[in-house]
Design an enzyme around this catalytic site. Structure first.
Site, PDB file in Angstrom:
ATOM      1  N   ILE A   1       3.283   5.141 -23.390  1.00 30.09           N
ATOM      2  CA  ILE A   1       1.973   5.388 -22.808  1.00 30.09           C
ATOM      3  C   ILE A   1       2.137   5.195 -21.305  1.00 30.09           C
ATOM      4  O   ILE A   1       2.710   4.207 -20.852  1.00 30.09           O
ATOM      5  CB  ILE A   1       0.907   4.425 -23.396  1.00 30.09           C
ATOM      6  CG1 ILE A   1      -0.481   4.700 -22.792  1.00 30.09           C
ATOM      7  CG2 ILE A   1       1.295   2.969 -23.225  1.00 30.09           C
ATOM      8  CD1 ILE A   1      -1.599   3.886 -23.433  1.00 30.09           C
ATOM      9  N   SER A   2       1.681   6.174 -20.534  1.00 26.52           N
ATOM     10  CA  SER A   2       1.882   6.125 -19.084  1.00 26.52           C
ATOM     11  C   SER A   2       1.118   4.959 -18.461  1.00 26.52           C
ATOM     12  O   SER A   2       0.089   4.525 -18.975  1.00 26.52           O
ATOM     13  CB  SER A   2       1.414   7.435 -18.436  1.00 26.52           C
ATOM     14  OG  SER A   2       2.203   8.515 -18.849  1.00 26.52           O
ATOM     15  N   GLN A   3       1.616   4.486 -17.312  1.00 29.93           N
ATOM     16  CA  GLN A   3       0.932   3.411 -16.615  1.00 29.93           C
ATOM     17  C   GLN A   3      -0.437   3.902 -16.152  1.00 29.93           C
ATOM     18  O   GLN A   3      -0.635   5.088 -15.873  1.00 29.93           O
ATOM     19  CB  GLN A   3       1.763   2.935 -15.430  1.00 29.93           C
ATOM     20  CG  GLN A   3       1.911   3.933 -14.303  1.00 29.93           C
ATOM     21  CD  GLN A   3       2.833   3.443 -13.212  1.00 29.93           C
ATOM     22  OE1 GLN A   3       3.982   3.885 -13.123  1.00 29.93           O
ATOM     23  NE2 GLN A   3       2.346   2.549 -12.375  1.00 29.93           N
TER      24      GLN A   3
END
Length: 215
Positions: A59-61
């Site tokens: 999951i992207s920052q």
């Protein structure tokens, strides 16, 4: 853990890092990121870092999610295509900012988990399918905005073709390790311009018009 307080801190950090779109900030404040990560990692959900979600994906920052979303300049009326559903978090943010979101995930277990998370928030304007995201979703197009959440060796022409006049496409482009966020804009006459913005690092975009394998 008080997740609401953690979200407020996360949003405050996004403002410090230069995110100014109030609608994007509001969406980041409203969507509970912790339900899109494994329960054991819930306490880390609002740190500005990417987290593993299984199947060698992440999951992207939060900053990356906010930055890419801001680049689309959504007003609430758009049809948006997302390629690489992953956990479903980016789709959830988009769903609060656009009229309809179509999202494609090639890994079935991730797609099913994302669908459950999105349904739990009653985000009924999200259509999700399992397939090769590099081909887009032509049956649902054209799209006012397209967002790609994996690194590609180039901008697939088929995605540009599915972009409506006046549309915006955000995609990480580069090699297998490092990419640059690239904004593609199609004007009302169909002319296309490209702008490179900032360096980033994503998992690989696998498929017919992306990387051919996991190597």
């Amino acid at each position: 853990m008080n997740f609401e307080v953690s979200r407020k801190r996360m949003v405050a950090e996004l403002v410090k890092r230069g995110i100014t779109d109030q609608r994007v900030l509001g969406a980041m404040q409203s969507i509970p990121r912790h339900i899109f990560v494994e329960e054991a990692m819930a306490a880390q959900a609002y740190s500005d870092s990417s987290l593993p979600i299984g199947e060698k994906q992440t999951i992207s920052q939060p900053y990356t999610v906010a930055k890419m979303t801001e680049m689309l300049k959504l007003t609430g009326r758009e049809r948006v295509l997302e390629l690489g559903t992953g956990s479903g978090y980016q789709a959830a943010v988009l769903a609060t900012l656009a009229d309809k979101v179509c999202t494609v995930e090639r890994i079935r277990p991730l797609a099913l988990k994302a669908r459950r998370a999105l349904d739990s928030l009653r985000l009924l304007n999200v259509n999700l399918k399992i397939g090769d995201g590099t081909e887009g979703w032509p049956e649902e197009g054209p799209f006012d905005a397209i967002l790609v959440t994996a690194g590609s060796p180039q901008v697939p022409q088929c995605l540009i073709d599915q972009l409506a006049p006046g549309g915006r496409l955000v995609i990480p482009v580069g090699d297998r390790q490092d990419q640059t966020l690239t904004l593609v804009v199609k004007d009302q006459d169909g002319q296309v311009t490209r702008q490179e913005t900032e360096d980033c690092r994503f998992v690989k975009l696998i498929g017919r018009h992306g990387w051919s394998d996991e190597a």
